[in-house]
Design an enzyme around this catalytic site. Structure first.
Site, mmCIF file in Angstrom:
data_model
loop_
_atom_site.group_PDB
_atom_site.id
_atom_site.type_symbol
_atom_site.label_atom_id
_atom_site.label_comp_id
_atom_site.label_asym_id
_atom_site.label_seq_id
_atom_site.Cartn_x
_atom_site.Cartn_y
_atom_site.Cartn_z
ATOM 1 N N SER A 1 0.842 -1.194 0.000
ATOM 2 C CA SER A 1 0.000 0.000 0.000
ATOM 3 C C SER A 1 0.875 1.241 0.000
ATOM 4 O O SER A 1 2.006 1.214 0.496
ATOM 5 C CB SER A 1 -0.879 0.006 1.250
ATOM 6 O OG SER A 1 -1.459 1.287 1.428
ATOM 7 N N TYR B 1 -2.287 -0.334 10.673
ATOM 8 C CA TYR B 1 -2.327 -0.695 9.253
ATOM 9 C C TYR B 1 -1.043 -0.277 8.538
ATOM 10 O O TYR B 1 -0.406 -1.069 7.841
ATOM 11 C CB TYR B 1 -3.551 -0.030 8.607
ATOM 12 C CG TYR B 1 -3.666 -0.258 7.115
ATOM 13 C CD1 TYR B 1 -4.083 -1.498 6.625
ATOM 14 C CD2 TYR B 1 -3.374 0.763 6.208
ATOM 15 C CE1 TYR B 1 -4.192 -1.709 5.252
ATOM 16 C CE2 TYR B 1 -3.485 0.558 4.839
ATOM 17 C CZ TYR B 1 -3.900 -0.679 4.360
ATOM 18 O OH TYR B 1 -4.007 -0.881 3.014
#
Ligand SMILES: [Zn+2]
Length: 699
Positions: free
Chosen positions: A576, A589
């Site tokens: 990501s 995250y």
């Protein structure tokens, strides 16, 4: 149980209600599909059907006789109307005047297009004269195992007489082509009452005045052969049982050890797909006393050995005292010996104008007590090759029980395998796609990016294993891929990436289904959002478990398999933007995503010497189709930016440098690039697919 199945007779499925009002060509199609729907009647792609029909000539308006016959390629079970070639009978008959004799029979194939009726573009097959010159309206040519068992017996002529009396004739082995067509015509002239003929080492011709009569005769003759064989065959087929059959789980475990090893050794020039088959007919053969002797004789029907090579490789494995390591250690020599044998066969039989030697590796691998493994350039071919060897086993079972089984002579087999017409067919095949022969496993494969990736890789020729925890979504994704591509190339496995056992099971399923693995796309994920003070240990652990640990577990399993298979490998991580760029309120995250990126770099370093590449794609804000973008995370992100969830997509688009939305297909494109040879010289790389984000520039 196997014997009960064999004892069952073919049922007459003709439905007068359905056929009422059908034209002759529709009746031909109906009959063809009925015949081809039962593998006891003919093998996949084997045999052909025809009808001689009066049609109006488009040019003269006159009624002319037209031969409708299954065209080149194709399968009678699944053929549609456009699968038939149509040719003027008058012109086909005129070819007899052009025929210069057996030495020149191949040139007759070149005349067939000149006989085409109504500009039909379907190419006529080499079997066309076989149908044209039988003076009957409807002709079936089938490859039934029960008939070939008789046709492949050393005394097949006498057996044919014994079983059928005068109603079915017999012709000696002759390669299909123009000459055999003339033989059939002559046979019919001399035997006007015959209902059909058995071709030695090949199959059956039957005929009738109507489509229904032809169909029923075909069934009746095959049933008669089946009944005769059943009455003759006692319990001890193949010389009786030599070794025990392992339980199903252990058979799979042996296949799992053998398939990637074999695949690694035979995939040098082109990637190979594997297929494992342990149906009762196979187990009976591979556990029998006569396995080695019969396997060495090779197959008889040309269809069989064109698919399976002249003979299989029998693997040295003893299910009574299983020592899989010893068997694996012996594979290299066994495979080398097979190749040497094949090269020697090529040298012995080649002619001045023979095409060059093709891939010398075995297609069929027989493992005592375990089953059969087949390898081919794609999954469908591997599966169909295995089907054909089951046909060959059925033939050997019958022939060796009632007589002496005989394979086709080596030179005849070679002349068919390296037939110039066959070579021309191979040359006409389209070039393989970039990922042909490759196997990819995609975690989170049922979701947005995962599914788009599966479609992209499958579109380039790869077989795909979808791994996901959502069984329902998995079934849907599998069905979607199957309908666009084929059932053969897609499998689904339930896989929780945080479970060591489920990861191991998922990879082992992939290996037994396809033979090994080339590409791992680690993509399964979740997303969470919370300020650090509100980040519970539970939430933290969950992010680390699925993202960091999950990526570790699947790539560790892939590395083990890649090294075992010894043919390089390819890992693509879907990380990501947040793994590079810090983002407010999502520390768990972001940290876990950063761990993935660093794990990829470490693995790139470790894998390089084994040609294992590891690269990363960093998406950002891929909302469409994503499961992690439904529900909580979407609301949390919207709340963090103080906007409604509907405004998020526009927000992310406007935030990007290129002012464009990022879709799952965009990520899949980058994954495909990294998974393919286009990036053969890249490892340890990161590709951002985020429509431009200065914070995540790599440095
Ligand atoms: Zn045939």
């Amino acid at each position: 149980m196997a014997n009960e199945t064999r004892a069952a007779r073919l049922e007459n499925l003709w439905d007068d209600g359905k056929t009422a009002g059908m034209s002759e060509s529709e009746l031909l199609l109906y009959r063809s599909n009925l015949l081809g729907s039962d593998k006891r009647i003919t093998n996949y792609g084997g045999g052909n059907t025809s009808a001689k029909v009066m049609e109006k000539d488009p040019l003269t308006g006159q009624q002319v006789e037209v031969l409708w016959v299954k065209g080149s390629g194709g399968d009678v079970g699944t053929i549609k109307m456009d699968g038939f070639a149509t040719l003027y009978m008058e012109k086909l008959n005129a070819l007899k005047g052009l025929y210069r004799g057996i030495e020149h029979e191949d040139e007759m194939v070149g005349y067939l297009p000149h006989c085409t009726f109504n500009l039909n573009s379907r190419a006529a097959s080499i079997d066309t004269p076989l149908h044209a010159y039988v003076p009957k309206k409807h002709v079936d040519h089938m490859h039934p195992d029960a008939i070939i068992a008789i046709a492949a017996s050393s005394d097949s002529r006498a057996l044919t007489q014994e079983i059928f009396g005068g109603e079915i004739g017999w012709l000696p082995w002759k390669r299909p082509g123009y000459e055999l067509g003339l033989w059939l015509g002559k046979f019919c002239e001399e035997n006007p009452d015959a209902r059909g003929v058995i071709l030695e080492s090949h199959g059956l011709f039957t005929w009738g005045d109507t489509a229904k009569e032809s169909y029923e005769t075909t069934l009746e003759i095959i049933n008669k052969a089946m009944a005769w064989l059943d009455a003759k065959i006692d319990g001890d087929v193949f010389g009786g049982v030599k070794v025990k059959t392992l339980p199903a789980e252990e058979r799979r475990a042996v296949a799992e050890k053998l398939m990637p090893k074999i695949r690694g050794m035979i995939s040098e020039t082109e990637g190979k797909l594997g297929h494992f088959d342990d149906q009762p007919a196979v187990l009976e053969f591979v556990g029998s006393n006569r396995l080695a002797e019969l396997a060495a004789l090779g197959t008889s029907c040309p269809d069989h050995f064109l698919r399976t090579k002249i003979r299989p490789l029998v693997i040295d494995f003893d299910p009574e005292n299983p020592d899989i390591d010893k068997t694996v250690a012996g594979l290299e020599d066994a495979i080398a010996a097979y190749r040497d044998d094949y090269a020697a066969y090529y040298e012995r039989c080649k002619r001045d104008n023979s095409p060059g030697m093709r891939d010398p590796n075995a297609v069929i691998y027989l493992v005592p007590g375990v089953g059969m493994i087949s390898f081919a350039k794609d999954k469908a071919t591997a599966r169909i090759s295995a089907e054909f060897y089951v046909n060959a086993i059925n033939v050997m079972r019958g022939a060796s029980s009632v007589s002496t089984y005989q394979g086709l002579s080596e030179q005849e087999a070679f002349d068919i395998e390296y037939w110039l017409l066959e070579e021309a067919k191979l040359q006409r095949m389209p070039k393989p796609k970039p990922l042909a022969g490759k196997i990819a496993l995609v975690t989170g494969g049922a979701g947005g990016i995962g599914k788009a990736t599966a479609f992209r890789l499958a579109g380039e020729g790869a077989c795909v294993v979808l791994a996901d925890i959502d069984d329902e979504a998995l079934e849907t994704a599998k069905a979607e891929l199957s309908s666009v591509f084929s059932k053969d190339i897609v499998r689904g496995v339930h896989l929780n990436v945080t479970s060591e056992a489920e990861v191991a099971k998922g990879f082992s399923d992939a290996v037994v289904e396809f033979g090994g693995l080339d590409i791992l796309v680690s993509n399964a994920g979740l997303a969470s959002s919370a300020p650090i003070e509100e980040t519970t240990l539970d939430l933290w652990d969950k992010n680390i478990a699925i993202l960091a640990t999950g990526y570790f577990l699947v790539s560790r399993e892939a590395f083990r398999l890649f090294r075992y298979q010894n043919a390089g490998g390819n890992v693509v991580f879907v990380s990501s933007k947040n793994g590079l760029a810090a983002s407010p309120g999502a520390s768990a995250y972001c940290t876990a995503k950063a761990a993935e990126i660093h794990l990829a770099r470490c693995l790139a370093l470790e894998g390089a010497s084994a040609q294992i590449r590891v690269n990363t794609v960093n998406p950002d804000a891929v909302l469409r189709g994503s499961k992690i973008w439904t529900g909580e995370w979407k609301e949390q992100r919207a709340a963090a930016y103080k906007m409604s969830t509907d405004e998020l997509e526009a927000h992310y688009r406007d935030r990007s440098m290129l002012k464009r939305s990022v879709f799952p297909e965009d990520i899949a494109e980058a994954i495909y690039f990294l998974a393919s040879d286009m990036s053969a010289k890249s490892t340890g790389n990161i590709i951002n697919v985020d429509a431009g984000n200065a914070q995540s520039f790599t440095r």
